[in-house]
Design an enzyme around this catalytic site. Structure first.
Site, PDB file in Angstrom:
ATOM      1  N   ASP A 134       0.818  -1.208   0.000  1.00 49.10           N
ATOM      2  CA  ASP A 134       0.000   0.000   0.000  1.00 49.10           C
ATOM      3  C   ASP A 134       0.857   1.265   0.000  1.00 49.10           C
ATOM      4  OD1 ASP A 134      -2.550  -0.667  -0.443  1.00 49.10           O
ATOM      5  OD2 ASP A 134      -3.249  -0.552   1.629  1.00 49.10           O
ATOM      6  N   ASP A 438     -11.896  -7.038  10.049  1.00 47.35           N
ATOM      7  CA  ASP A 438     -11.827  -8.492  10.069  1.00 47.35           C
ATOM      8  C   ASP A 438     -12.933  -9.104  10.940  1.00 47.35           C
ATOM      9  OD1 ASP A 438     -10.624  -7.296  12.230  1.00 47.35           O
ATOM     10  OD2 ASP A 438      -8.603  -7.955  11.690  1.00 47.35           O
TER      11      ASP A 438
END
Ligand SMILES: *[C@@H]1O[C@H](CO)[C@@H](O)[C@H](O)[C@H]1NC(C)=O
Ligand SMILES: *[C@@H]1O[C@H](CO)[C@@H](O)[C@H](O)[C@H]1NC(C)=O
Length: 558
Positions: A134, A438
Site C-alpha cells: 500500500d 476483520d
C-alpha cells in the site's frame, strides 16, 4: 471414512464449572448485601449506589464471559490421513501478505516472511504468494525482486534438509541450527552468505531510498515507477515476478517455484482507500485472474510461518468429508516471539489464545482476526451456507496466458473506481468502514450460516513481533476496543444482527470483545471511589473487625 480432524473437550472443565458456580454464588451474595444495606440519605448513599451499579455491571460481564469459558474444545488434525487420501491432489492456495510502508515495516523483514510462506511444505505449482504494497514503493518492489532470486536457493535448501522455521532471518539467527556435517555445512554457508548479501543490498537500498540504475534495467517491472507518483497518488501496479505455471521458472534443484506477485493498487487523494480491507479486496480480484485458488490465506507482513505444515493442517478441516462443507475459515492464534520482560503489557494474549477462542469454537467458531487465517474464496466473496453446495476444489487457473496480458487485466481490477456501484466492501469481500474490518467480516460469515474452526497446534503456526512500548500497546488496544465497541453500537451488534442466525452463547462471545471498552468505566469507578471514600471516612465495604474478634474468640477456646 476416518475423519481428518478430531474435536476433544478441554480437560478440567468439570472443575471449572464447580468454580464458576461458587463465583456465581459469591456475586449473588455481594449484590444481596449491597441492595439490603443501602445507607440512609447522606454523603455515602450516592457512592454506595454507584458501587451497586458497578457490581451489577461486573456480574453481567462475568455472565457474558462464561460463554467462552464454559466448555472450550481442542482440535487435532491427521495430516497422514490427508496425505494418504489426497496425495498431491490438493487444492491450490493463494497467500496474501499486506504491507503498507517501507519505513515502519522494513522490507528485509517482510521478505523473510514472504520466503517462509513460499517455502511451505506444499506442491509449489499450487502455491501463489501475493504481496500487496500500500506504500506503492519501488523499494519494496526491489526487495521482492531480490527475494524471487534468492528463493531459487532457499526453497530447495529447506526441502532437502527439512529445516524449520523457514524464515531465513529466524533460521540463521539461531546458532544452534549450524550443521556439524562438513558437506551440509558448506551448503549452509553458501545459502547463508546469499541471504546476508541480499539483506544487505535491500537494507542499503532502503536507507538510500534509491534503486541503482543498473539493477533497474534488469527487470522491466521497475519501469512502472518511471512516471513518478507518490505513495498516495499512483497508478495500479501488478507484476508477476515468478510465474509458477511457466516451466522455465525453476529453482536450483530443478523444481517449479511458487507464483510470486507484487501488487500496489491505485491510490488517488480524492478516493478513500479503506485501509487493509481495501487492499485485501483488491488482492481477491487480482488473484482471481492470475490463480483463482479456492483457498485464500492471509497473514500480516511481520508474521512469519513457524510451521511448514500449516496449510496441510488447515486442509484437514476443509477437506473433511463429514464437517468440511460447513467450515468457512480456519483461524490460527496470534503468537509473538519477543515479549517484554515478564510480559508486562500482556502481549502474549494467553487467555484469548488458550481459552476464549477455544471456548468460542464450541458455539460456531472463533472470530476472524485478520491474520493467520485460511478462507474459502467463495465464502469470502459472499456465498451463503447451503448444505447441498459442493466446493470445486480443482478450480483455479491452469491454462497459460501471456503474462503481460494477465498483468493488464489484473491492473484494471485494482483501480480506485473499480468498486464504484458494486457490492465490494459490503456484500462481497471484506467489509469497509470499521477499524476492525476483520471481526465484522467474520461475524457476517457466521450469520450467513457458516462455521469457523480454531486450530492452535502445540507448535505455533505464525509468529509476529509484539509491540514493545506502552504507547504502541495502548494504540493497539485502543484500535481493538474502539473497533469492537463500534460494532456493538452499530446495526451489526451481535445481539440483534446475530439474533436467530447464530446461537446466543456465540453472540455473547462476540459481545465480550464489544464490551471491552465500556468495561473500563465501572473499573475506574471501582478503583477511584472506594479510595476517596477511605479519605473521607465513608465506608463502602463491610467492616472487617468482626472477623478478627471471632478469630480471637476461637483462640480463647483453645
Ligand atoms: C522485538 O523486535 C523488534 C523488531 O525486531 C525490536 O525492535 C524490539 O526491540 C524487540 N523487542 C524485544 C523486547 O526484544
Ligand atoms: C517455532 O518452531 C520451532 C521449531 O522450528 C519450535 O521449536 C518453537 O517452539 C516454535 N515456536 C513456538 C512459539 O511454538
Amino acid at each position: 471414512m476416518a475423519r481428518l480432524f478430531a474435536t476433544e473437550k478441554a480437560g478440567g472443565s468439570a472443575l471449572y464449572k464447580l468454580h464458576a458456580v461458587t463465583v456465581f454464588a459469591g456475586i449473588c451474595l455481594v449484590l444481596c448485601y449491597r441492595a439490603t444495606h443501602v445507607p440512609a440519605a447522606g454523603a455515602g448513599r450516592a457512592a454506595w449506589l454507584g458501587m451497586l451499579a458497578a457490581e451489577l455491571w461486573f456480574g453481567f460481564y462475568w455472565v457474558i464471559t462464561q460463554s467462552v469459558r464454559w466448555c472450550p474444545i481442542r482440535r487435532r488434525t491427521f495430516k497422514d490421513r490427508l496425505a494418504a487420501r489426497y496425495g498431491d491432489r490438493l487444492p491450490c492456495v493463494d497467500i496474501f501478505v499486506c504491507t503498507a510502508d517501507p519505513q515502519s515495516e522494513p522490507p528485509s523483514l517482510v521478505m523473510a516472511t514472504v520466503l517462509s510462506l513460499m517455502a511451505y511444505n506444499y506442491p509449489p505449482e499450487k502455491l501463489n504468494v501475493y504481496l500487496s504494497d500500500d506504500g506503492g514503493s519501488i523499494l519494496t518492489f526491489y526487495a521482492l525482486w531480490e527475494t524471487s532470486a534468492f528463493a531459487k536457493h532457499w526453497l530447495p535448501f529447506c526441502r532437502r534438509y527439512n529445516i524449520e522455521p523457514r524464515s531465513p532471518a529466524v533460521y540463521f539467527a539461531d546458532s544452534d541450527n549450524k550443521p556439524n556435517d562438513p558437506r551440509t555445512l558448506e551448503e549452509w554457508s553458501v545459502v547463508k552468505d546469499l541471504y546476508e548479501g541480499m539483506t544487505e543490498r535491500i537494507d542499503s537500498v532502503v536507507r538510500s531510498g534509491k534503486v541503482p540504475e543498473e539493477m533497474k534495467v534488469n527487470h522491466k517491472g521497475f519501469s512502472e515507477w518511471n512516471t513518478g507518483g507518490t505513495s498516495k497518488d499512483h497508478h495500479p501496479i501488478v507484476q508477476i515476478l515468478i510465474d509458477g505455471k511457466d516451466k522455465g521458472a525453476l529453482d536450483s534443484g530443478g523444481n517449479v517455484l511458487p507464483t510470486l506477485v507484487y501488487m500496489a493498487r491505485e491510490k488517488r487523494p480524492q478516493y478513500h482507500h479503506n485501509f487493509k480491507a481495501g487492499a485485501m479486496n483488491a488482492l481477491i480480484r487480482v488473484s482471481s485472474v492470475i490463480s483463482k485458488s479456492p483457498i485464500i490465506m492471509n497473514v500480516d507482513c511481520d508474521m512469519y510461518s513457524n510451521n511448514s505444515d500449516s496449510i496441510r493442517e488447515a486442509l484437514c478441516f476443509f477437506l473433511d468429508e463429514e464437517m468440511g462443507h460447513k467450515i468457512a475459515f480456519v483461524q490460527y492464534p496470534q503468537n509473538y516471539s519477543n515479549m517484554t520482560k515478564n510480559n508486562i503489557y500482556g502481549n502474549s494474549f494467553s487467555v484469548i489464545n488458550q481459552v476464549e477462542f477455544a471456548g468460542l469454537d464450541t458455539w460456531g467458531g472463533p472470530l476472524y482476526i485478520g491474520t493467520g487465517c485460511f478462507h474459502r474464496r467463495e465464502i469470502l466473496c459472499g456465498r451463503s451456507f447451503n448444505k447441498d453446495y459442493k466446493e470445486d476444489w480443482d478450480q483455479g487457473i491452469k491454462t497459460q496466458h501471456r503474462i503481460d496480458q494477465t498483468e493488464e487485466k489484473a491492473k484494471s481490477l485494482a483501480t480506485c473506481t473499480y468498486e464504484h456501484n458494486t457490492q465490494w466492501g459490503n456484500e462481497i469481500g471484506l467489509k469497509y468502514g470499521c477499524p476492525v474490518e476483520d471481526v465484522i467480516t467474520g461475524l457476517t460469515i457466521h450469520c450467513r450460516g457458516w462455521e469457523s474452526v480454531y486450530n492452535n497446534p502445540p507448535r505455533a503456526a505464525f509468529i509476529g513481533v509484539a509491540p514493545t512500548t506502552i504507547s504502541q500497546t495502548i494504540l493497539q488496544h485502543k484500535r481493538w476496543s474502539e473497533g469492537n465497541f463500534s460494532i456493538f453500537l452499530s446495526k451489526y451488534c451481535p445481539f440483534f444482527f446475530g439474533h436467530g442466525k447464530i446461537r446466543l452463547p456465540h453472540q455473547m462471545g462476540y459481545c465480550l470483545y464489544g464490551l471491552w471498552a465500556p468495561n473500563s468505566l465501572p473499573t475506574l469507578y471501582y478503583v477511584l471511589i472506594p479510595s476517596l471514600g477511605l479519605l473521607k471516612g465513608t465506608p463502602l465495604f463491610p467492616e472487617v473487625c468482626y472477623m478478627t474478634s471471632h478469630i480471637s474468640v476461637s483462640y480463647d477456646l483453645h
